[in-house]
Design an enzyme around this catalytic site. Structure first.
Site, PDB file in Angstrom:
ATOM      1  CG  LEU A  30      -1.808  -1.258   1.335  1.00 27.02           C
ATOM      2  CD1 LEU A  30      -2.618  -1.228   2.626  1.00 27.02           C
ATOM      3  CD2 LEU A  30      -2.731  -1.390   0.114  1.00 27.02           C
ATOM      4  CG  HIS A  34      -3.247   1.395  -2.195  1.00 27.84           C
ATOM      5  ND1 HIS A  34      -1.896   1.202  -2.357  1.00 27.84           N
ATOM      6  CD2 HIS A  34      -3.855   0.668  -3.166  1.00 27.84           C
ATOM      7  CE1 HIS A  34      -1.682   0.382  -3.368  1.00 27.84           C
ATOM      8  NE2 HIS A  34      -2.850   0.047  -3.890  1.00 27.84           N
ATOM      9  CE  LYS A 146      -1.065   3.502 -11.938  1.00 25.74           C
ATOM     10  NZ  LYS A 146      -0.282   2.380 -11.711  1.00 25.74           N
TER      11      LYS A 146
END
Ligand code: PAF
Length: 277
Positions: A30, A34, A146
């Site tokens: 992560l 995130h 993204k």
């Protein structure tokens, strides 16, 4: 924070979660991208579930499944700090037991951009995400811009299959020099990390040319190519200037237009995008 490995156990815990429930599906390792999804999920929902599963079905045979970065201990401690209610960490055998033979597939838009280079990829993504939606039964699920094509494909699957949840896409989180955060950035050595700036620089060049009045997609495309070719460590996989819904290539830049690209920096394939709107 509950850490749950099996579907049977998750279903028991699910009964105790207060509605609405937000889901952030991840493959772990992560980063702040995130975390931004998790923080928004916490604001929008009464409970938040994060899944961590490196999904073999979405990796091609020659891709990086075996070396995909993993750090479960660090991930779990970050999630604990964020106040996540439950983490679902199934094994591959739990998600794909022997004789598993179903697939969820979205047509057309999965064949363009990423799909042209990674033909099996989106079928793996939609299959695992459909399974996670069925297991976790979220009210909302969160994805980052993204991976914009992934978010578009998942929205299409949800609409086509009448899945009862809301998909939320949040802006890309970037390093100070513009590089989009990605677990795969950890593959880059120092020289490659510097070279990787060229992705965002080329997107910003396209945006600038468009702001100055350039409407010819080919011109934007070639200016991006010219800039990226100046970086010796970069090899272009694709550059796309496309409609944001159909992902069909545009000749003339009308709003909104998705400018996206995949570039190999050394051995590492990176993607990024910007929406002109
Ligand atoms: O974006 C990712 O991390 C993965 O593609 C996802 C959505 C968790 C599915 O495996």
């Amino acid at each position: 924070m509950e850490i749950i490995k099996t579907i049977v156990d998750f279903r028991k815990v699910r009964l105790s979660l207060t509605e609405p429930v937000g889901l952030v599906p991840t493959m772990g390792y992560l980063h702040e991208g995130h975390m931004s999804l998790i923080r928004q999920a916490k604001m929008d929902n009464s409970s938040v579930v994060v899944s961590i599963f490196v999904n073999p079905m979405q990796f091609g045979a020659d891709e990086d499944l075996d070396r995909y970065p993993r750090n479960m201990e660090r991930d779990l401690s970050q999630l604990q700090k964020e106040g996540v209610d439950a983490v679902f960490v199934p094994s591959t055998a739990e998600m794909y037991p022997i004789h598993f033979s179903s697939r969820v597939e979205v047509d057309n838009i999965t064949q363009r951009l990423e799909g042209a280079s990674r033909p099996e990829h989106f079928r793996g993504v939609t299959t695992v995400i459909a399974k996670l939606f069925n297991i976790i039964q979220p009210t909302r699920a969160y994805f980052g811009q993204k991976d914009i094509q992934q978010a578009i494909v998942i929205c299409k699957m949800v609409a086509d299959l009448n899945m009862n949840l809301i998909i939320i896409t949040l802006p890309t989180v970037r390093e100070p020099d513009g590089l989009a955060l990605s677990s795969r950035n950890s593959y880059l050595n120092r020289r490659e990390r510097k070279a990787a700036r060229v992705l965002y620089q080329s997107l910003m060049l396209a945006k600038k040319l468009w702001q100055e009045g350039e409407r010819d997609a080919k011109t934007l495309h070639w200016e991006m190519v010219r800039l990226i070719r100046k970086e010796p460590l970069a090899a272009i996989d694709y550059i796309s200037i496309a409609d944001t819904k159909t992902l069909m290539e545009r000749e003339e830049v009308k709003l909104p237009t998705l400018v996206s690209l995949a570039v190999k920096i050394g051995k590492t394939r990176l993607i990024d995008n910007v929406i002109l709107e």
